[in-house]
Design a protein around this motif. Structure first.
Motif, short mmCIF file in Angstrom:
data_model
loop_
_atom_site.label_atom_id
_atom_site.label_comp_id
_atom_site.label_asym_id
_atom_site.label_seq_id
_atom_site.Cartn_x
_atom_site.Cartn_y
_atom_site.Cartn_z
N ARG A 151 47.10 -18.55 16.75
CA ARG A 151 45.74 -18.96 17.86
C ARG A 151 45.76 -17.80 18.73
NH1 ARG A 151 40.68 -20.23 18.40
NH2 ARG A 151 40.18 -21.40 20.30
N LEU A 152 46.69 -17.46 19.39
CA LEU A 152 46.48 -16.30 20.15
C LEU A 152 46.12 -14.99 19.76
CD1 LEU A 152 46.69 -15.30 23.13
CD2 LEU A 152 49.21 -15.06 22.92
N VAL A 153 46.67 -14.34 18.44
CA VAL A 153 46.20 -13.52 17.63
C VAL A 153 44.77 -13.73 17.36
CG1 VAL A 153 46.25 -12.42 15.34
CG2 VAL A 153 48.38 -12.92 16.54
N GLU A 154 44.15 -14.68 16.87
CA GLU A 154 42.75 -15.03 16.64
C GLU A 154 42.11 -14.85 17.91
OE1 GLU A 154 39.88 -18.79 15.25
OE2 GLU A 154 42.21 -18.96 15.65
N LEU A 155 42.59 -15.28 19.09
CA LEU A 155 41.59 -14.97 20.23
C LEU A 155 41.58 -13.47 20.82
CD1 LEU A 155 43.12 -18.01 22.37
CD2 LEU A 155 40.78 -17.95 21.11
N MET A 156 43.01 -12.82 20.77
CA MET A 156 42.75 -11.44 20.84
C MET A 156 41.79 -10.73 20.15
SD MET A 156 46.36 -9.49 21.99
CE MET A 156 47.07 -10.85 22.44
N ASP A 157 41.87 -10.91 18.76
CA ASP A 157 41.13 -10.12 17.92
C ASP A 157 39.78 -10.51 17.87
OD1 ASP A 157 43.32 -8.81 16.56
OD2 ASP A 157 43.40 -10.32 14.93
N SER A 158 39.40 -11.47 18.92
CA SER A 158 37.94 -12.07 18.71
C SER A 158 37.07 -10.84 19.59
CB SER A 158 37.80 -12.98 19.77
OG SER A 158 38.27 -13.07 21.13
N ASN A 159 38.05 -9.95 20.34
CA ASN A 159 37.10 -8.83 21.25
C ASN A 159 36.82 -7.74 20.28
OD1 ASN A 159 37.76 -9.52 24.11
ND2 ASN A 159 39.90 -9.43 23.01
N TYR A 160 37.38 -7.29 19.18
CA TYR A 160 36.82 -6.45 18.17
C TYR A 160 35.94 -6.90 17.40
CZ TYR A 160 39.77 -7.11 14.06
OH TYR A 160 40.27 -7.51 12.87
N ILE A 161 36.33 -8.17 16.87
CA ILE A 161 35.54 -8.67 15.72
C ILE A 161 34.01 -8.84 16.48
CG2 ILE A 161 35.04 -10.64 14.53
CD1 ILE A 161 38.26 -11.33 14.62
N THR A 162 33.92 -9.17 17.58
CA THR A 162 32.45 -9.14 18.21
C THR A 162 31.72 -7.86 18.40
OG1 THR A 162 33.42 -9.73 20.45
CG2 THR A 162 32.79 -11.59 19.10
N THR A 163 32.64 -6.76 18.05
CA THR A 163 32.37 -5.33 18.50
C THR A 163 32.17 -4.98 19.88
OG1 THR A 163 29.99 -5.64 18.17
CG2 THR A 163 31.24 -5.30 16.17
N GLU A 164 33.00 -5.51 20.79
CA GLU A 164 32.80 -5.51 22.18
C GLU A 164 33.91 -4.40 22.42
OE1 GLU A 164 32.85 -9.08 24.20
OE2 GLU A 164 31.15 -9.91 23.20
N ARG A 165 33.68 -3.15 22.43
CA ARG A 165 34.42 -2.07 22.61
C ARG A 165 35.48 -2.18 23.92
NH1 ARG A 165 33.23 4.21 21.88
NH2 ARG A 165 35.25 5.33 22.11
N LYS A 166 34.43 -2.43 25.07
CA LYS A 166 35.07 -2.51 26.56
C LYS A 166 35.76 -3.78 26.63
CE LYS A 166 32.71 0.87 28.78
NZ LYS A 166 33.61 1.92 29.27
N SER A 167 35.61 -4.82 26.00
CA SER A 167 36.38 -5.90 26.06
C SER A 167 37.90 -5.56 25.34
CB SER A 167 35.90 -7.21 25.20
OG SER A 167 34.52 -7.55 25.89
N VAL A 168 38.00 -4.90 24.25
CA VAL A 168 38.98 -4.45 23.71
C VAL A 168 39.84 -3.72 24.78
CG1 VAL A 168 40.03 -2.87 22.01
CG2 VAL A 168 38.27 -4.41 21.09
N GLU A 169 39.40 -2.85 25.44
CA GLU A 169 39.99 -1.97 26.29
C GLU A 169 40.50 -2.94 27.40
OE1 GLU A 169 37.50 1.97 24.98
OE2 GLU A 169 36.86 0.93 26.83
N LYS A 170 39.51 -3.97 28.03
CA LYS A 170 40.04 -4.65 29.06
C LYS A 170 41.00 -5.42 28.63
CE LYS A 170 38.08 -8.19 32.03
NZ LYS A 170 36.97 -9.31 32.13
#
Length: 310
Positions: A151-170
Motif C-alpha cells: 500500500r505504501l508503494v502504491e501511495l508513493m508511486d501516486s506522485n509520478y502516476i498523476t504526472t506531478e513532477r514537483k510532487s515526486v521531488e517533494k
C-alpha cells in the motif's frame, strides 16, 4: 549537492537513503520529466550550477558522457559502461550480477539499511520482493506487514502516476521527515491513489488476450502504463503484456512486461538495443521495456516487439 533520481518509489527511496547515508543537510533533488528518459533543460541548468552530482535509478548513461563534473552514477539496469572518467558507475549488472532495486544498491554501497531499502525493491518487482529474506527482515524491524508495504508503494508511486513532477521531488522530503508508518495516511497521496485505481481497472477491462499474452490499449493523462502491465502479469497471471497509452500528454507510451518464464525465451536487451538503434527513447531490464514516442510511431515500435514475439 545535486541528486537526480527516477520518479518511482525506488528512485524516491534511493534518494532518501543517500541523504541519510551521507548525513546531508543541504541538497537539491530533481526528477526527469515524468515518463521521459532524458535530462531536460531544467536538469541541465542544475547540473551546471552543481559541483557534486548523484544520479540514482536512471538508465541514462549517455546523458553523462559529456559532463565535466564529479558524478556518482548508481543503478541496477542493464547498461553499457560509462566512458567518462569523471563518472563513478556503481551497478552490479556491469559484472553480470542482479540487484532487485537501486535502493538495494545504494544500501549495499553505503552499508545503510532501513525500511526504505525494502520499499524500493517492492516498488520495482512487486510480490516477488517478499521472496528476498532481506526484504522481510527490514519490514519486520518496523513491524510492517506485506499489505502495508504494498500500500505504501502504491501511495508513493501516486506522485509520478498523476504526472506531478514537483510532487515526486517533494516526496523525498516527505519520506525523510515523516515516520514511515504515518506515510500510510498521508492525505495528498491517498487522494491521488484512489483516482489512479479507477483508471487502472478501466484499462485492464479492455485487454485482448492471445496465446497468454495481453494486448492493452487505452488513453489516459495518468502515467499508469507500468502499473497496468504489472497487474496484468503479476496479479492476473498473463505470460506478458504489451501496453499502449495512445495519448499521454501528446505522446505515446509503450510498455512491454514479461513473466520470469517468458524471460528465458525473449531477450529484452536485444529489443531495447534495436529500438535505440532506430532512434527511439527506450530503456528497461530483463523482464521489462519502456518506450515513449510520437503517436504516429506506435505501429513501428509494436512491429519490432512482435517480431521478437514471433
Amino acid at each position: 549537492m545535486l541528486i537526480i533520481h527516477h520518479w518511482d518509489t525506488d528512485g524516491i527511496t534511493s534518494a532518501a537513503l543517500l541523504v541519510k547515508a551521507l548525513n546531508l543537510v543541504e541538497f537539491k533533488n530533481m526528477s526527469p520529466p515524468i515518463g521521459e528518459f532524458r535530462f531536460d533543460e531544467r536538469i541541465k541548468r542544475a547540473i551546471e550550477r552543481s559541483e557534486e552530482i548523484y544520479i540514482l535509478d536512471l538508465n541514462l548513461p549517455h546523458e553523462v558522457e559529456g559532463i565535466n563534473k564529479s558524478i556518482v552514477f548508481i543503478d541496477h539496469h542493464i547498461q553499457p559502461r560509462i566512458r567518462n572518467p569523471k563518472v563513478k558507475q556503481i551497478n552490479p549488472a556491469l559484472e553480470g550480477e542482479e540487484a532487485p532495486s537501486a535502493s538495494f544498491v545504494v544500501s549495499q554501497y553505503f552499508n545503510f539499511w532501513n525500511t526504505w531499502s525494502a520499499l524500493g525493491v517492492i516498488g520495482d518487482i512487486g510480490e516477488k520482493a517478499f521472496e528476498i529474506p532481506k526484504v522481510g527482515e527490514l519490514l519486520e524491524r518496523e513491524g510492517f506487514t506485506k499489505e502495508e508495504a504494498l500500500r505504501l508503494v502504491e501511495l508513493m508511486d501516486s506522485n509520478y502516476i498523476t504526472t506531478e513532477r514537483k510532487s515526486v521531488e517533494k516526496a523525498v522530503k516527505v519520506v525523510l521527515e515523516t515516520p514511515v508508518r504515518d506515510l500510510l495516511t498521508y492525505g495528498p497521496w491517498v487522494k491521488k491513489a484512489e483516482a489512479i485505481g479507477e483508471a487502472i481497472n478501466g484499462a485492464l477491462a479492455g485487454a485482448e488476450v492471445r496465446d497468454g499474452m495481453a494486448f492493452i490499449t487505452f488513453k489516459s493523462p495518468f502515467n499508469i502504463i507500468s502499473k497496468v502491465a504489472r497487474k496484468a502479469v503479476w496479479e492476473i497471471g498473463y505470460e506478458g503484456a504489451v501496453v499502449v497509452n495512445e495519448d499521454f500528454h501528446g505522446k505515446a507510451q509503450i510498455y512491454f512486461r514479461i513473466s520470469s518464464k517468458m524471460a528465458k525465451k525473449i531477450n529484452m536487451g536485444e529489443i531495447i538495443s534495436e529500438l535505440k538503434g532506430k532512434g527511439f527513447n527506450a530503456g528497461g531490464k530483463r523482464e521489462v521495456l519502456g518506450c515513449i514516442c510520437e503517436k504516429d510511431k506506435i505501429e513501428e515500435v509494436l512491429r519490432i516487439i512482435n517480431a521478437h514475439l514471433g
